[in-house]
Scaffold this active site. Structure first.
Site, mmCIF file in Angstrom:
data_model
loop_
_atom_site.group_PDB
_atom_site.id
_atom_site.type_symbol
_atom_site.label_atom_id
_atom_site.label_comp_id
_atom_site.label_asym_id
_atom_site.label_seq_id
_atom_site.Cartn_x
_atom_site.Cartn_y
_atom_site.Cartn_z
ATOM 1 N N GLY A 61 -40.608 -4.400 -20.043
ATOM 2 C CA GLY A 61 -41.622 -3.869 -20.966
ATOM 3 C C GLY A 61 -41.934 -2.415 -20.686
ATOM 4 O O GLY A 61 -41.027 -1.585 -20.552
ATOM 5 N N GLU A 62 -43.221 -2.116 -20.513
ATOM 6 C CA GLU A 62 -43.617 -0.709 -20.324
ATOM 7 C C GLU A 62 -43.170 -0.160 -18.974
ATOM 8 O O GLU A 62 -43.345 1.023 -18.685
ATOM 9 C CB GLU A 62 -45.128 -0.549 -20.474
ATOM 10 C CG GLU A 62 -45.901 -1.302 -19.423
ATOM 11 C CD GLU A 62 -47.404 -1.061 -19.499
ATOM 12 O OE1 GLU A 62 -47.812 -0.015 -20.017
ATOM 13 O OE2 GLU A 62 -48.151 -1.928 -19.049
ATOM 14 N N GLY A 117 -39.952 -0.301 -17.959
ATOM 15 C CA GLY A 117 -38.553 0.113 -18.023
ATOM 16 C C GLY A 117 -37.558 -1.029 -17.936
ATOM 17 O O GLY A 117 -37.874 -2.180 -18.264
ATOM 18 N N ASP A 163 -35.095 -5.899 -29.118
ATOM 19 C CA ASP A 163 -33.964 -5.846 -30.056
ATOM 20 C C ASP A 163 -33.586 -4.403 -30.391
ATOM 21 O O ASP A 163 -32.406 -4.085 -30.541
ATOM 22 C CB ASP A 163 -34.311 -6.604 -31.339
ATOM 23 C CG ASP A 163 -34.642 -8.049 -31.052
ATOM 24 O OD1 ASP A 163 -33.901 -8.675 -30.277
ATOM 25 O OD2 ASP A 163 -35.638 -8.540 -31.584
#
Ligand code: AMP
Length: 309
Positions: A208-209, A211, A239
């Site tokens: 996620g945030e 990396g 995606d």
């Protein structure tokens, strides 16, 4: 002739709730995001998927106008398109699936158009492992790279078939929670090693945030996610990442580990566009100039000089 990318995955309508807003019906689906993201590169991209006759023409046009070949998309008369409802929590990194209606996906028999049976790169986006397996069975030549994305829903309900798919792919791209669920390992390094043993030579674990990590042999490459001032809707980030990653590899026709590092940065840039707006809005509207600025920001963020003894 441009290199070919074959994308198999859902085309969907989503209902999304984030701390910033709510929408009851918006264009979504794994193949939709992958295709729109990949089509920003110079390649020949075809989608294999299924929709119902509720799927609006303007959405088919949007994909076609992006240069995506939809000859492998079946539209089922009287059928309803795959539907997913999800809710993001306050940190935006975690989400709960509230509803998954398979609808036309339940009896989908994918047919790969002849002109995509020799695609250089195949991206098996999130959908039923049974469909993924049927798609692989129709290829007439061995692709340079087969990439797989999947999620908890398929791990929980179709694990045996999913394991068969995993054994046939070169690279798997999943998030940290899914890697832990797939292997039962908390350590992502151990999880990646177990996934290597299941078949894929390359493992990407998205955080996620925080990396993404790429594992290959005993090497690890770590890419950050761009710290963004505004994250609006994380749907489709994975995606869009996959579309940017495979799109760049298809365009450059180079699947070396070194080039995969660049592909991860392109994938992360595409994901960063997606999360800034609801649904596919930013993927459709972004420009080469925006991409160049984002790549520069990635570079500035990660380059440093250090004196080693
Ligand atoms: P992402 O946020 O990248 O994981 O992808 C979100 C998209 O995946 C949404 O647009 C959904 O329509 C789609 N999706 C949700 N659940 C599934 C599932 N079980 N199989 C395939 N696609 C799904």
């Amino acid at each position: 002739m441009k290199n070919k990318l074959l994308v198999v995955g859902t085309m969907a309508y989503d209902a999304i709730e984030t701390p910033f807003g709510k929408i009851d019906k918006i264009l979504g689906g794994a193949a939709t995001y992958i295709g729109l993201s990949a089509s920003r590169f110079s390649l020949d991209c075809g989608i294999v998927s299924v929709v119902g006759d509720d799927f609006e023409k303007k959405h088919l046009d949007l994909l076609e106008d992006s240069g995506i070949d939809l000859s492998g998309v079946e539209q089922v008369k009287g059928g309803q398109t795959f539907f997913w409802r999800g809710k993001y929590h306050n940190d935006l990194n975690t989400r709960t699936t509230l509803e998954t209606q398979l609808n036309v996906l339940e009896n989908f028999n994918p047919i790969i158009p002849d002109h995509y049976k020799d695609a250089e790169i195949v991206m098996l986006g999130n959908l039923s492992p049974d469909v993924q397996l049927k798609a692989l069975g129709q290829l007439t030549s061995k692709p340079k790279l087969i990439v797989l994305d999947t999620m908890n829903f398929w791990m929980e309900h179709f694990r045996e078939t999913l394991d068969q798919v995993i054994s046939k792919v070169d690279l798997i791209s999943i998030n940290d929670e899914e890697a832990r669920q797939l292997t039962g390992e908390y350590s992502l390094i151990r999880a990646a090693s177990q996934i290597h043993d299941m078949g894929p030579k390359y493992v990407i674990i998205k955080k996620g945030e925080h990396g993404a990590l790429l594992f290959y042999n005993n090497e690890i490459f770590c890419a950050p996610a761009l710290p963004l001032e505004e994250v609006f809707d994380p749907t489709g980030a994975g995606d869009s990442f996959a579309g940017g990653f495979t799109g760049y590899l298809t365009q450059t026709a180079d699947i070396s580990f070194e080039n995969m590092k660049s592909a991860i940065i392109y994938g992360s840039a595409m994901a960063s566009f997606t999360v800034e707006k609801f649904g596919t809005e930013n993927l459709v509207n972004h420009s080469p100039k925006m991409m160049a600025e984002r790549l520069r920001a990635f570079k500035d963020l990660t380059t440093f000089e250090i004196q080693l003894e």
